[in-house]
Write a protein that holds these residues in place. Structure first.
Motif, short mmCIF file in Angstrom:
data_model
loop_
_atom_site.label_atom_id
_atom_site.label_comp_id
_atom_site.label_asym_id
_atom_site.label_seq_id
_atom_site.Cartn_x
_atom_site.Cartn_y
_atom_site.Cartn_z
N ALA A 96 0.85 -1.19 0.00
CA ALA A 96 0.00 0.00 0.00
C ALA A 96 0.88 1.24 0.00
CB ALA A 96 -0.91 0.01 1.22
N GLU A 97 0.63 2.15 -0.95
CA GLU A 97 1.43 3.37 -1.06
C GLU A 97 0.52 4.59 -1.11
OE1 GLU A 97 5.30 2.85 -3.50
OE2 GLU A 97 3.77 1.75 -4.60
N PRO A 98 0.73 5.55 -0.20
CA PRO A 98 -0.09 6.78 -0.26
C PRO A 98 0.36 7.65 -1.42
CG PRO A 98 1.57 6.98 1.46
CD PRO A 98 1.70 5.59 0.91
N GLU A 99 -0.58 8.38 -2.01
CA GLU A 99 -0.24 9.30 -3.10
C GLU A 99 0.73 10.36 -2.61
OE1 GLU A 99 -3.00 12.51 -4.92
OE2 GLU A 99 -3.32 10.70 -6.15
N ASN A 100 0.53 10.79 -1.35
CA ASN A 100 1.43 11.76 -0.71
C ASN A 100 2.33 11.00 0.26
OD1 ASN A 100 2.71 13.76 0.72
ND2 ASN A 100 0.84 14.82 1.36
N GLU A 135 7.80 0.40 4.30
CA GLU A 135 6.77 -0.08 3.39
C GLU A 135 5.67 -0.81 4.18
OE1 GLU A 135 9.55 -0.94 -0.56
OE2 GLU A 135 8.81 -2.61 0.65
N ALA A 136 4.43 -0.58 3.78
CA ALA A 136 3.28 -1.24 4.40
C ALA A 136 2.72 -2.28 3.43
CB ALA A 136 2.21 -0.23 4.78
N TRP A 137 2.58 -3.51 3.91
CA TRP A 137 2.02 -4.59 3.11
C TRP A 137 0.77 -5.13 3.80
CZ3 TRP A 137 4.39 -6.56 -1.45
CH2 TRP A 137 5.62 -5.96 -1.77
N ILE A 138 -0.21 -5.53 3.00
CA ILE A 138 -1.47 -6.00 3.54
C ILE A 138 -1.86 -7.31 2.85
CG2 ILE A 138 -3.08 -4.87 1.95
CD1 ILE A 138 -3.45 -4.49 5.69
N GLU A 191 -9.97 -3.01 -4.19
CA GLU A 191 -10.71 -1.83 -4.64
C GLU A 191 -11.56 -1.26 -3.51
OE1 GLU A 191 -12.88 -3.15 -8.05
OE2 GLU A 191 -11.09 -3.50 -9.26
N VAL A 192 -12.16 -2.14 -2.71
CA VAL A 192 -12.96 -1.68 -1.57
C VAL A 192 -12.07 -1.00 -0.53
CG1 VAL A 192 -14.31 -2.48 0.41
CG2 VAL A 192 -14.85 -3.31 -1.88
N LEU A 193 -10.88 -1.55 -0.28
CA LEU A 193 -9.95 -0.93 0.67
C LEU A 193 -9.56 0.48 0.21
CD1 LEU A 193 -7.60 -3.90 1.63
CD2 LEU A 193 -9.18 -2.70 3.14
N SER A 227 -2.74 3.74 -3.47
CA SER A 227 -2.70 2.75 -4.56
C SER A 227 -2.04 1.48 -4.02
CB SER A 227 -1.90 3.29 -5.76
OG SER A 227 -0.55 3.55 -5.38
N PHE A 228 -2.46 0.36 -4.55
CA PHE A 228 -1.88 -0.92 -4.17
C PHE A 228 -1.11 -1.51 -5.34
CE2 PHE A 228 -5.38 -0.45 -1.20
CZ PHE A 228 -4.83 -0.90 -0.01
N GLY A 229 0.10 -1.99 -5.04
CA GLY A 229 0.89 -2.63 -6.07
C GLY A 229 0.28 -3.96 -6.48
#
Length: 655
Positions: free
Chosen positions: A360-364, A395-398, A407-409, A422-424
């Protein structure tokens, strides 16, 4: 308004394959029972149980919703669970707190993949179940044939309580059927399969008819018989008959006496009142301001209790066994936790296993910390997500089950926290297992003060065996307290093998160990054990195991060839398809790595006429040259100096 006289209360789940009409049925129940002034619409985004913006926008339920109604003296706590397979964890948690369920089945599409999975879960839980065959007003409705499919699916008698008139038209209506007349009496008595009732039938049909309701109540309560109703939830057709059947045939659970016990089946975070834990009480009672024992043996005080009335929450001073309540003030609670003392025989549930790992990566980038905090809260609401934080790389991974959940997340993070995320591309979650037997050894003797010697024997086990541990070291050689440290540290260390994945299907035997009465620090074996384990894994070598998914595919027969070609291209192994009424039903085992885009490809191959459901099946050996390595989180025990330095520093801070 006068409070209705309550003769029993039931916690009733509403479950279905996506788009079978489950939420529409719940809305009609609320309307018919007087809980709402008008039934909401999923298509219009006005369904009262779809409270999230992402649910209203997509027209699907992604979180369990709860409402409460009275019907003929029965209090019904309705639990509306999601229908999409990506949210199966929500469904499984819900089943663990129910007294019974209504399985909604489309009389047009029939038994769909998710219907089969839900039927399997209901059978495993031993839950009483009512079947509601919906969409009888639609063209193509085939209620009689679908009823036969359901009977075959459950392997139990299905007794229709009403009949459809003018099926397949908007004029569709239903009429009640008597179970005590003619052939239906005989069928009902045979379905109950109780010897005294069978004997009565042979001697006096009148006596058998009088005894039938009580016997049928027992048979339904023991999940030996499934009453069935036909209807069209869009128009409320058959909904009253469904409520009548629930009131008549379903029984309130017997509440054992003794201490308070409840299970948390849902967690929400209220921006004003904080964490809200939705619970079902199994025994005892709970008062406001009472302290309860949460998971992990900590005690916390309940600061507020609310109960569901209609679709609203109302304050309560006390709740009793079999109630659904919302508790505030429990800061450490997570979905699935058991509060208090669990009574014997408390129903368990199987958590759906996520098979994908996405970054998971924030736009900012400056919002990374806020993102991690938000994901931590979402993990409390759904523990299957399992946030993993790579401190070195920030880095955050889920962990997720599929594309729809991602998409719901994204929608939830934007709606609740204003985070554009955005999710890789997700990676499959592999596992590792040793290739051969090997010994692992570590003598952690410096820098002083320290003294911990550990020796393991590692042996591979058959697939699905998990991890087995045994100690062959006497307490005279290594005291029990240090052996306990070894065992605890070992299972922690197994979370990452040589390739960065969890290690499984292995037996670990502690064959030797040594401590020193002066130099051994109490936590030395937490340092030595991971190094000994990794030494053994390096000697044995490890191979990857990949997750396999069981797919259930339905589509018109004309698309069978394309479906088989698609499965073959995705390394699928499948059984002979079952053909019925111009449709095929096919079960296939496909590596999870091949399934991320499979639903879309299958929809294209079947011109949108196919239906696909999936569920984790098992792990098996990954073909050589395939699979992925994963970067280790934290210091590597094979890098001995760095690992010792990091471990000692962490343990010192822990002290």
């Amino acid at each position: 308004m006068e409070t209705p006289v309550q003769r029993k209360k039931l916690n009733l789940g509403i479950v279905a394959h996506a788009d079978a009409g489950k939420t529409t049925l719940t809305e009609q129940i609320l309307y018919l029972a007087g809980a709402v002034r008008a039934a909401g619409s999923v298509d219009d985004g006005t369904a009262s149980t779809d409270t999230l913006a992402v649910e209203r926008e997509r027209g699907i339920s992604v979180r369990t919703a709860c409402a409460s109604v009275f019907w003929k003296g029965v209090k019904l706590n309705l639990i509306d669970a999601p229908g999409h397979s990506d949210f199966l964890s929500e469904v499984e948690r819900s089943l663990s707190v129910l007294d019974a369920a209504v399985l909604v089945i489309s009389s047009v599409e029939g038994i769909q993949p998710q219907t089969r999975q839900l039927a399997e879960s209901l059978k495993n839980a031993g839950l009483p179940c009512l079947l509601f065959f919906n969409k009888c007003d639609r063209a193509g409705s085939r209620s009689a044939a679908v009823l036969q499919e359901a009977e075959k699916l459950f392997g139990k008698p299905v007794l229709p309580l009403n009949a459809v008139l003018e099926e397949g038209t908007e004029r569709c209506a239903v009429q009640p059927l008597s179970l005590t007349e003619g052939e239906r009496l005989e069928r009902s008595v045979l379905a109950c399969a109780e010897e005294p009732l069978l004997e009565l039938l042979l001697t006096s049909e009148e006596e058998a008819a009088r005894a039938l309701p009580e016997a049928l109540g027992r048979a339904v309560g023991e999940a030996r018989v499934l009453p069935a109703l036909f209807g069209a939830s869009k128009y409320g057709t058959g909904v009253g008959e469904l409520l009548d059947a629930a009131a008549e045939y379903l029984q309130e659970a017997e509440a054992p006496g003794g201490e308070f016990c409840a299970r948390v089946y849902k967690v929400e975070h209220d921006p004003i009142m904080g964490k809200a834990a939705y619970v079902r009480l199994f025994s005892g009672s709970l008062r406001n301001r009472q302290a309860v024992r949460c998971a992990g043996e900590t005690e916390e005080k309940v600061t507020r209790i609310r109960c569901v009335s209609g679709k609203r929450l109302e304050d309560a001073e006390q709740v009793e066994a079999n109630d659904i309540a919302v508790l505030y003030g429990l800061s450490s609670v997570r979905s699935g936790d058991v509060l208090g003392t669990a009574p014997e025989g408390l129903r368990e549930y199987r958590l759906c296993e996520p098979l994908m790992l996405a970054k998971a990566e924030p736009e900012n980038p400056e919002q990374q910390r806020k993102l991690v905090e938000a994901l931590q809260l979402l993990c409390e609401e759904d523990p299957s997500l399992q946030l993993e934080w790579n401190r070195e790389k920030q880095e955050a991974w889920i962990r997720v089950t599929g594309r729809i959940q991602l998409e719901v997340l994204e929608g939830l993070l934007m709606e609740r926290w204003g985070l554009r995320v955005s999710f890789g591309k997700p990676s499959v979650i592999y596992r590792e297992t040793p290739r051969k037997c090997a010994e692992g050894f570590e003598a952690y003797l410096a820098p002083k003060p320290c003294w911990a010697v550990v020796k393991f024997m590692l042996e591979p086990l058959p697939r699905g065996s998990g991890v087995q541990y045994e100690s062959k070291v006497s307490p005279g050689r290594l005291p029990y307290r240090y052996q306990a440290h070894v065992e605890t540290a070992l299972f922690r260390a197994l979370s990452q093998g040589l390739h960065g994945w969890e290690v499984t299907d292995m037996k670990v035997t502690l064959t030797d160990g040594e401590s020193h009465h002066v130099h051994t620090h109490p936590l030395d074996f937490f340092v030595a054990t991971p190094m000994a384990l990794m030494d053994g894994l390096r000697a044995a070598g490890t191979k990857l195991l990949e997750p396999i998914v069981r797919l259930q595919l339905d589509a018109p027969e004309e698309y069978l060839g394309k479906t088989i070609s698609l499965l073959t291209a995705h390394r699928g192994v499948f059984e002979s398809p079952e053909l019925r009424d111009g449709y095929f039903c096919l079960t296939a085992l496909v590596p999870a790595a091949e399934t991320f885009d499979f639903p879309v490809e299958f929809a294209v191959a079947t011109a949108g006429k196919g239906s696909c459901g999936s569920r984790f099946s098992h792990y098996e050996d990954c073909p050589e040259g395939m699979g992925e390595e994963r970067e280790r989180l934290g210091p590597d025990p094979l890098d001995r100096p760095r690992f010792i330095l990091a471990a000692r520093s962490a343990l010192t801070q822990g002290d």
